[in-house]
Design a protein around this motif. Structure first.
Motif, PDB file in Angstrom:
ATOM      1  N   VAL A  35     -11.426   1.979  15.335  1.00  0.00           N
ATOM      2  CA  VAL A  35     -12.058   2.102  14.136  1.00  0.00           C
ATOM      3  C   VAL A  35     -11.048   1.290  13.164  1.00  0.00           C
ATOM      4  N   PRO A  36     -11.630   0.160  12.352  1.00  0.00           N
ATOM      5  CA  PRO A  36     -10.543  -0.583  11.460  1.00  0.00           C
ATOM      6  C   PRO A  36      -9.972   0.057  10.514  1.00  0.00           C
ATOM      7  N   ALA A  37     -10.716   1.301   9.794  1.00  0.00           N
ATOM      8  CA  ALA A  37     -10.089   1.972   8.788  1.00  0.00           C
ATOM      9  C   ALA A  37      -9.005   2.805   9.409  1.00  0.00           C
ATOM     10  N   GLN A  38      -8.660   3.099  10.576  1.00  0.00           N
ATOM     11  CA  GLN A  38      -7.758   3.774  11.087  1.00  0.00           C
ATOM     12  C   GLN A  38      -6.519   3.334  11.834  1.00  0.00           C
ATOM     13  N   ARG A  39      -6.546   1.994  11.551  1.00  0.00           N
ATOM     14  CA  ARG A  39      -5.272   1.011  11.838  1.00  0.00           C
ATOM     15  C   ARG A  39      -4.455   0.846  10.867  1.00  0.00           C
ATOM     16  N   VAL A  40      -3.098   0.520  11.016  1.00  0.00           N
ATOM     17  CA  VAL A  40      -2.080   0.326   9.977  1.00  0.00           C
ATOM     18  C   VAL A  40      -2.522  -0.968   9.283  1.00  0.00           C
ATOM     19  N   MET A  41      -2.702  -0.866   7.961  1.00  0.00           N
ATOM     20  CA  MET A  41      -3.199  -1.915   7.329  1.00  0.00           C
ATOM     21  C   MET A  41      -2.115  -2.012   5.772  1.00  0.00           C
ATOM     22  N   PHE A  42      -1.497  -2.942   5.523  1.00  0.00           N
ATOM     23  CA  PHE A  42      -0.699  -3.044   4.357  1.00  0.00           C
ATOM     24  C   PHE A  42      -1.572  -3.739   3.503  1.00  0.00           C
ATOM     25  N   GLY A  43      -1.990  -3.138   2.242  1.00  0.00           N
ATOM     26  CA  GLY A  43      -2.474  -3.736   1.174  1.00  0.00           C
ATOM     27  C   GLY A  43      -1.456  -4.521   0.185  1.00  0.00           C
ATOM     28  N   THR A  44      -1.970  -4.188  -1.081  1.00  0.00           N
ATOM     29  CA  THR A  44      -1.023  -5.032  -2.048  1.00  0.00           C
ATOM     30  C   THR A  44       0.267  -4.230  -2.226  1.00  0.00           C
ATOM     31  N   SER A  45       0.207  -3.065  -1.932  1.00  0.00           N
ATOM     32  CA  SER A  45       1.464  -2.209  -2.028  1.00  0.00           C
ATOM     33  C   SER A  45       1.520  -1.267  -1.091  1.00  0.00           C
ATOM     34  N   GLY A  46       1.567  -1.696   0.367  1.00  0.00           N
ATOM     35  CA  GLY A  46       1.933  -0.747   1.386  1.00  0.00           C
ATOM     36  C   GLY A  46       0.484  -0.267   2.315  1.00  0.00           C
ATOM     37  N   HIS A  47       0.932   0.705   3.154  1.00  0.00           N
ATOM     38  CA  HIS A  47      -0.132   1.450   3.849  1.00  0.00           C
ATOM     39  C   HIS A  47      -0.587   2.466   3.187  1.00  0.00           C
ATOM     40  N   PHE A  56      -4.051   8.211   7.723  1.00  0.00           N
ATOM     41  CA  PHE A  56      -2.462   8.397   7.381  1.00  0.00           C
ATOM     42  C   PHE A  56      -1.974   9.531   8.069  1.00  0.00           C
ATOM     43  N   ASN A  57      -1.760   9.347   9.429  1.00  0.00           N
ATOM     44  CA  ASN A  57      -1.120  10.685  10.467  1.00  0.00           C
ATOM     45  C   ASN A  57       0.274  10.361  10.729  1.00  0.00           C
ATOM     46  N   GLU A  58       0.648  11.222  11.445  1.00  0.00           N
ATOM     47  CA  GLU A  58       1.998  11.237  11.935  1.00  0.00           C
ATOM     48  C   GLU A  58       2.328   9.919  12.817  1.00  0.00           C
ATOM     49  N   TRP A  59       1.251   9.608  13.648  1.00  0.00           N
ATOM     50  CA  TRP A  59       1.331   8.542  14.561  1.00  0.00           C
ATOM     51  C   TRP A  59       1.455   7.182  13.600  1.00  0.00           C
ATOM     52  N   HIS A  60       0.799   7.153  12.590  1.00  0.00           N
ATOM     53  CA  HIS A  60       1.155   5.890  11.603  1.00  0.00           C
ATOM     54  C   HIS A  60       2.513   5.933  11.274  1.00  0.00           C
ATOM     55  N   ILE A  61       2.997   7.034  10.609  1.00  0.00           N
ATOM     56  CA  ILE A  61       4.034   7.010  10.033  1.00  0.00           C
ATOM     57  C   ILE A  61       5.351   6.569  11.235  1.00  0.00           C
ATOM     58  N   LEU A  62       5.404   7.379  12.268  1.00  0.00           N
ATOM     59  CA  LEU A  62       6.193   7.102  13.367  1.00  0.00           C
ATOM     60  C   LEU A  62       6.289   5.625  13.966  1.00  0.00           C
ATOM     61  N   ALA A  63       5.139   5.065  13.895  1.00  0.00           N
ATOM     62  CA  ALA A  63       4.743   3.558  14.335  1.00  0.00           C
ATOM     63  C   ALA A  63       5.460   2.582  13.165  1.00  0.00           C
ATOM     64  N   ILE A  64       5.140   2.783  12.063  1.00  0.00           N
ATOM     65  CA  ILE A  64       5.550   2.039  11.213  1.00  0.00           C
ATOM     66  C   ILE A  64       7.151   2.132  10.875  1.00  0.00           C
ATOM     67  N   ARG A 177       3.194  -5.024  14.448  1.00  0.00           N
ATOM     68  CA  ARG A 177       4.233  -4.314  15.252  1.00  0.00           C
ATOM     69  C   ARG A 177       3.772  -2.790  15.286  1.00  0.00           C
ATOM     70  N   ALA A 178       3.342  -2.181  14.474  1.00  0.00           N
ATOM     71  CA  ALA A 178       2.844  -0.776  13.958  1.00  0.00           C
ATOM     72  C   ALA A 178       1.890  -0.586  14.915  1.00  0.00           C
ATOM     73  N   ASN A 179       0.830  -1.308  14.869  1.00  0.00           N
ATOM     74  CA  ASN A 179      -0.273  -0.985  15.664  1.00  0.00           C
ATOM     75  C   ASN A 179      -0.195  -1.208  17.132  1.00  0.00           C
ATOM     76  N   ALA A 180       0.747  -2.044  17.579  1.00  0.00           N
ATOM     77  CA  ALA A 180       0.973  -2.451  18.911  1.00  0.00           C
ATOM     78  C   ALA A 180       1.803  -1.065  19.400  1.00  0.00           C
ATOM     79  N   LEU A 181       2.573  -0.407  18.541  1.00  0.00           N
ATOM     80  CA  LEU A 181       3.126   0.655  19.146  1.00  0.00           C
ATOM     81  C   LEU A 181       1.921   1.908  19.114  1.00  0.00           C
ATOM     82  N   ILE A 182       1.244   2.022  18.128  1.00  0.00           N
ATOM     83  CA  ILE A 182       0.133   3.080  18.585  1.00  0.00           C
ATOM     84  C   ILE A 182      -0.747   2.821  19.673  1.00  0.00           C
ATOM     85  N   THR A 183      -0.898   1.561  19.862  1.00  0.00           N
ATOM     86  CA  THR A 183      -1.896   1.139  21.050  1.00  0.00           C
ATOM     87  C   THR A 183      -0.968   1.634  22.326  1.00  0.00           C
TER      88      THR A 183
END
Length: 550
Positions: A35-47, A56-64, A177-183
């Motif tokens: 689901v694209p919206a659940q991936r780590v995505m850095f916009g103009t000012s971060g994820h 925006f869940n614990e997995w996202h923050i651990l991976a980022i 790198r964060a998305n690879a870690l989640i994968t």
């Protein structure tokens, strides 16, 4: 788009976020990267995202956080990391998760004294202060904030050693790198229990509040404000600077009243924004209704202001004009600063984004200063601010910062606190409030009217717009005027703007795809009148739609 019937009214109980569920979902939700919206995505000012939507869940923050550690190791960044957070409900658990990873990786982390909330500019200042004069062992930082976004939102922003938000090359690396870690199911993420991380020899305390406040008189003429007894009121909007304002008033003996000292993760004290959502946006007259009403009925203040949740944005309220539109205040600030900072280099330039008002360019011409026009996102200004090339930078969404009085760098990220206090200095030293000064500028340089519309676009069309070329726009005129320039790259740094900007003698429009919705946004401005603006908007949509459907 039509305003909500609740716009400008206090939030109802039904609008308030369920904080326990928000936190529970932060820990329980596992993102699905299909689901694209659940991936780590850095916009103009971060994820940014919400645990309720698994974005925006614990997995996202651990991976980022692990990705940031990996990036630091790759780049040889081995100084301390300054970690700050705002008052959103998700910021505290996200900060805890980040520390668990940072500590496990042996990173020296600087947490705030007394677990104080931390404005974005305080983090930027801390990084720049530590790195001053250093060539190695450089510091960087992380701010846990979704800025002014609704109470269910969370955000993670990385600031490299230049003190500003990371540029696209850095964020693309961290994102991948964060998305690879989640994968991989977080295989490769180092982590230790939170209590152990708090006791780690690499976890330190730093007094962000006093380090920031004690240097403010190097940026703002506090003596002038105090001498003229300027009466100020501020609403922190429940944000990270809530305890900074009282300390500022005390330290510099200012007549500054803090109208709201509440910190509540539901932000129940806010009046809702145009769309019926709670949003701590100091540039919105709907979100600012409480302060506007107070200022209108209480005549004891000369000027009032507010900042968003991480205090990197500002809103200025004047007697002459009420809530001053963002672009109006940016023009005033630029006009004032470059005439009242004699120690600034004559080579210092002005930074603006491509969708900020053209009156900034006209002020720059009046001052004989170069205007550096860049794509949306304050990250484009960081190096120029850091190196002293830019004296003032501002964007249409109410973010700005500027150099110290001596011309050296203050922050290389947005600073809503100094932008707000500058309005009091302007009032003290000119005898006019910023609204009155803008009226004079508009009389001299032209009074622009601006607007924005959203148009439907498929994902394919959005991608096409983000990569559009000038040759794809089949047009010679816009609203009856000959087109002078068509930009797909920003004239200030030649970086792609992710859309297009079309300019005539008396108006312009810019079109960019939305990063979150199946729409594209058209920004427009006319130096004639409202009728001309509407013609620009209509022509703009027709021009863009023709190119997208070709």
């Amino acid at each position: 788009m039509k305003n909500s019937p609740y716009a400008g009214k206090l939030a109802t109980s039904a609008m308030l976020v369920d904080v326990p569920k928000l936190i529970a979902d932060y820990y329980a939700g596992i993102p699905d990267l299909a689901v694209p919206a659940q991936r780590v995505m850095f916009g103009t000012s971060g994820h940014r995202g919400s645990s309720l939507e698994r974005s925006f869940n614990e997995w996202h923050i651990l991976a980022i956080s692990q990705a940031v550690c990996d990036y630091r190791a790759w780049q040889g960044i081995n100084g301390p990391l300054f970690l700050g957070l705002d008052t959103h409900a998700l910021s505290i658990p996200a900060s805890a998760s980040a520390l668990e990873v940072l500590a496990a990786n042996g990173v020296d982390v600087m947490l705030a004294h007394n677990d104080e909330f931390t404005p974005t500019p305080a983090i930027s200042l801390a990084i720049l202060t530590y790195n001053r004069g250093r060539r190695s062992g450089l510091a960087d930082g992380v701010v846990i904030t979704p800025s002014h976004n609704p109470p269910d939102a969370g955000g993670f922003k990385y600031n490299p050693p230049n003190g500003g938000a990371a540029d696209t090359q850095v964020t693309a690396w961290i994102e991948a790198r964060a998305n690879a870690l989640i994968t991989s199911g977080l295989n490769g993420v180092k982590r230790m229990p939170h209590e152990q991380a708090m006791r780690a020899s690499t976890t330190h305390r730093y007094d962000y509040l006093n380090a920031y406040v004690d240097e403010l008189d190097q940026v703002i003429d506090m003596t002038a404000i105090r001498a003229e007894s300027i009466r100020m009121a501020v609403d922190p909007l429940g944000g990270a600077g809530v305890h900074y304002w009282g300390r500022i008033a005390e330290r510099y003996r200012l007549d500054l009243t803090v109208l709201n000292t509440q910190v509540d993760p539901t932000f129940r004290f806010m009046s809702v924004d145009w769309d019926g959502k709670i949003r701590m946006d100091p540039s919105s007259p709907f979100a600012m209704q409480s302060l506007l009403s107070r200022f209108e009925h209480d005549h004891s203040y000369d000027i009032a202001f507010a900042c968003d949740t991480d205090h990197d944005r500002h809103g200025i309220v004047t007697k002459s004009a009420g809530l001053l539109p963002t672009n109006h205040y940016l023009a005033v600030a630029i006009d004032y600063l470059f005439q009242h900072r004699p120690l600034w280099s004559s080579e210092m330039s002005i930074g603006k984004t491509v969708v900020s008002s053209e009156i900034i360019n006209r002020v720059g011409s009046k001052l004989d200063r170069r205007v550096l026009e860049v794509p949306a996102g304050f990250k484009w200004f960081a190096e120029g601010l850091h190196d002293g090339i830019l004296g003032f930078c501002g964007e249409e969404s109410a973010g700005a910062t500027f150099s110290r009085i001596d011309g050296t760098v203050w922050t290389s990220d947005k600073d809503g606190i100094t932008a707000a206090l500058l309005s009091a200095e302007i009032t003290a030293r000119t005898g006019m409030d910023p609204g009155e000064i803008y009226a004079k500028l508009a009389s001299e340089l032209g009074a622009p009217v601006g607007g924005r519309i959203d148009a439907v676009a498929t994902p394919v069309q959005k991608k096409k717009l983000s990569n559009i070329s000038a040759q794809q726009l089949q047009c010679g005129e816009l609203a009856g005027e000959q087109i002078q320039h068509i930009f797909t790259n920003a004239p200030g740094n030649n970086a792609a703007i992710g859309g297009v900007k079309v300019v005539t003698a008396n108006g312009w429009f810019a079109a960019r795809p939305s990063g979150t919705e199946d729409i594209y946004k058209i920004y427009a401005e006319s130096f004639r009148d409202e009728e001309h603006l509407q013609r620009i908007l209509l022509d703009a949509q027709a021009i863009v739609d023709l190119a997208l459907n070709a």
